[in-house]
Design an enzyme around this catalytic site. Structure first.
Site, PDB file in Angstrom:
ATOM      1  CG  ASP A 154     -18.935  20.073 -14.542  1.00 11.31           C
ATOM      2  OD1 ASP A 154     -19.610  20.194 -15.744  1.00 11.31           O
ATOM      3  OD2 ASP A 154     -18.172  19.472 -14.454  1.00 11.31           O
ATOM      4  CG  ASP A 307      -3.274  22.537 -11.952  1.00 11.04           C
ATOM      5  OD1 ASP A 307      -3.007  21.205 -11.616  1.00 11.04           O
ATOM      6  OD2 ASP A 307      -3.699  23.326 -11.567  1.00 11.04           O
TER       7      ASP A 307
END
Length: 570
Positions: A154, A307
């Protein structure tokens, strides 16, 4: 004339302002506000702080008891779950590619017994660590046709983007099945990148995903030691391993982080795995079952702790997690205070915001037991993510200092000395070699509670900065301290020319005082020292020793005399 007339009229008014009476009335109002408002509020705050401190104490004692009992009875993950090597005979038939420094496992019919594993490495402008992380992933022992390495880049810096792409092409030329993936935007940050990565056609053949952040270096046998848990136990969704830090001795800041994280991995993760089969996924150095991720609805970007979000949603469906502390993955700790502060904001704000958004889902869930939901709500979220982040500042940095101004507020000795001491000793068990630093560590942790409570409140109220995502700065310490990884760089990579700036150089702006220093820490530190002086001169409660050293700790960090200085960008 008009002014004279007004003065004469005022002189004829019989009412006279008696300043002594006004002062007496104000003093009486202040005393009443103190007696009926301030003192009761402070007394309630102290009681709530003591209650939450006892909650934290009980949680620490319980966690320590579980872990030491498991150690005494040799209650290892291999004894709780089925585990055996995957086609050990095939592993022995594999050859070593000495030229490339890669161990290729399995060359015969046993290769088909190996599940196809996807290795994901999300990156964002990782100039200092991209090479070592990609190299470590490519060195994993697993059949080359049963593993896909996916670099999710990214990066917004075109130079770094080209460097990462060139590194991937270099390993692909060696026969490694590595894919370089980019996307048009950074929507969802890391969660968005992981989600996009799972949508690739070649991922359909994969059963498991091993995830590593850009600064993580798994040992070559990582998959051989973790994947068997998933292969032989179809109810396990996640295998989490422990972090090992290559730059923990760089400065006091990294040493303090090691002490906190060692306790987290040695005790909190271990206890969660043993008792509840649930713990928070650490976002890296773990292996997931892809079907479990899909079953939970995939990656979500509604918070900055994607997460933890995935772990909670997966556990509510009945999936189990296992923590394998014997497997350690090397990583880098942030060594600058600014990077660490941004990291702690995300780690404190995200869980609080997730708790707010997932509370009803936990309460309505009917697939897990009452005790599992109680553990999630009370132990994992409330005590671990809310109380621990708020009571530290409210009690130790506000209630105790302010109490010196109020003789009516008497905090019991056990609440000031005994309980905090036991909590500290329990947490220090994670790093016995650093026990001599425990006092400094506690003082530093109290200072960081200022940022954690602000982040927690931000997450609970869903206000500004709730979705702030600042990638933790890496300085490449992992690469500098691991000469063994140099054997992977047998092909010379020509770096992109950096002499021409990509954008015009901006004029250096004058740094203002409140931007150069951490004013909030300086303000709190000064206030605590003033409280200490008042205790010495008037209150005589005996808190002044703690108040002086705690206030000094705030000032030291306020002026940023901790950690390393970031590299100059001039």
């Amino acid at each position: 004339m008009a002014m004279a007339a007004t003065a004469g009229l005022w002189a004829e008014v019989p009412v006279r302002l008696d300043w002594a009476t006004v002062a007496a009335q104000c003093s009486l109002a202040g005393e009443q506000a103190r007696a009926f408002l301030v003192v009761p509020a402070l007394r309630l705050l102290v009681l709530l702080s003591l209650a939450m401190t006892v909650m934290i104490l009980l949680e620490k004692l319980f966690v320590a008891a579980v872990c030491y009992s498991a150690k005494a009875f040799r209650h290892r993950p291999e004894s709780r779950y089925r585990w055996r090597p995957i086609t050990a005979s095939a592993c022995k038939t594999g050859g070593d590619d000495e030229e490339d420094g890669i161990v290729v496992v399995g060359s015969g019919s046993g290769r088909a017994a190996f599940p196809v594993v996807l290795v994901q490495i999300p990156m964002y402008n990782e100039r200092e660590v991209y090479k070592v992380s990609i190299g470590a992933a490519c060195a994993l022992e697993w059949p080359s046709d049963r593993m896909v390495i996916q670099v999710l880049d990214d990066s917004t810096d075109p130079v770094v983007k080209e460097l990462v792409k060139t590194e991937c092409q270099r390993w692909k030329g060696k026969g490694v099945n590595i894919r370089y993936e980019v996307r048009g935007n950074r929507k969802g940050y890391k969660a968005g990148a992981l989600k996009q990565g799972l949508m690739r056609d070649y991922v359909r053949e994969c059963e498991f995903i091993a995830m590593f952040d850009a600064d993580f270096q798994p040992e070559s046998d990582f998959l051989l030691r973790t994947v068997p848990f998933l292969v032989h136990n179809p109810d396990i969704a996640l295998v989490q391993t422990r972090w090992k830090f290559v730059n923990s001795d760089k400065c006091l800041l990294t040493r303090f982080q090691e002490m906190s994280l060692d306790y987290h991995f040695k005790f909190e993760q271990e206890a969660g795995s043993i008792v509840y089969s649930f713990f928070g996924f650490n976002g890296t150095a773990g292996v997931w079952r892809i079907s479990a991720i899909n079953d939970a609805g995939g990656w979500e970007d509604r918070t900055t702790v994607e997460d933890m979000d995935l772990a909670v949603r997966t556990s509510l469906l009945g999936w189990k997690f296992v923590y394998v502390g014997a497997v350690k993955v090397k990583s880098e700790l942030p060594s600058t205070f600014k990077a660490y502060r941004f990291q702690q904001h995300r780690w404190s704000c995200g869980p609080a915001n997730l708790f707010k958004k997932i509370l009803l889902d936990i309460l309505k869930n009917k697939k897990v037991s009452f005790w599992s939901k109680l553990h999630l709500l009370y132990d994992f979220f409330f005590v671990g993510k809310i109380a621990a982040h708020t009571v530290t500042f409210i009690y130790y940095c506000f209630a105790i200092p302010v109490s010196v101004f109020f003789p009516e507020i008497q905090i019991p000795l056990w609440g000031v000395v005994y309980v905090p001491t036991v909590i500290t000793l329990c947490k220090a068990l994670g790093s016995p070699s650093s026990f001599h630093l425990v006092i400094l560590w506690v003082l530093f942790d109290n200072v960081m509670s200022l940022h954690r409570i602000k982040a927690t409140i931000t997450g609970l109220l869903d206000t500004r900065r709730v979705n702030e995502w600042v990638v933790t700065e890496k300085l490449g310490d992992a690469n500098k301290t691991e000469p063994a990884m140099e054997r992977l760089d047998d092909v010379q990579v020509i770096d992109v020319e950096l002499s021409t700036p990509l954008v015009p150089k901006l004029e250096k702006r004058r740094t203002r005082l409140w931007h150069k220093y951490n004013c909030s820490e300086i303000f709190v530190g000064t206030f605590i020292i003033i409280c200490g002086c008042y205790d010495v001169l008037y209150a005589k409660k005996g808190y002044y020793i703690y108040l002086f050293i705690q206030g000094l700790a705030f000032l030291v960090i306020g002026f940023e005399y901790i950690g390393t200085r970031p590299p100059s960008t001039e």
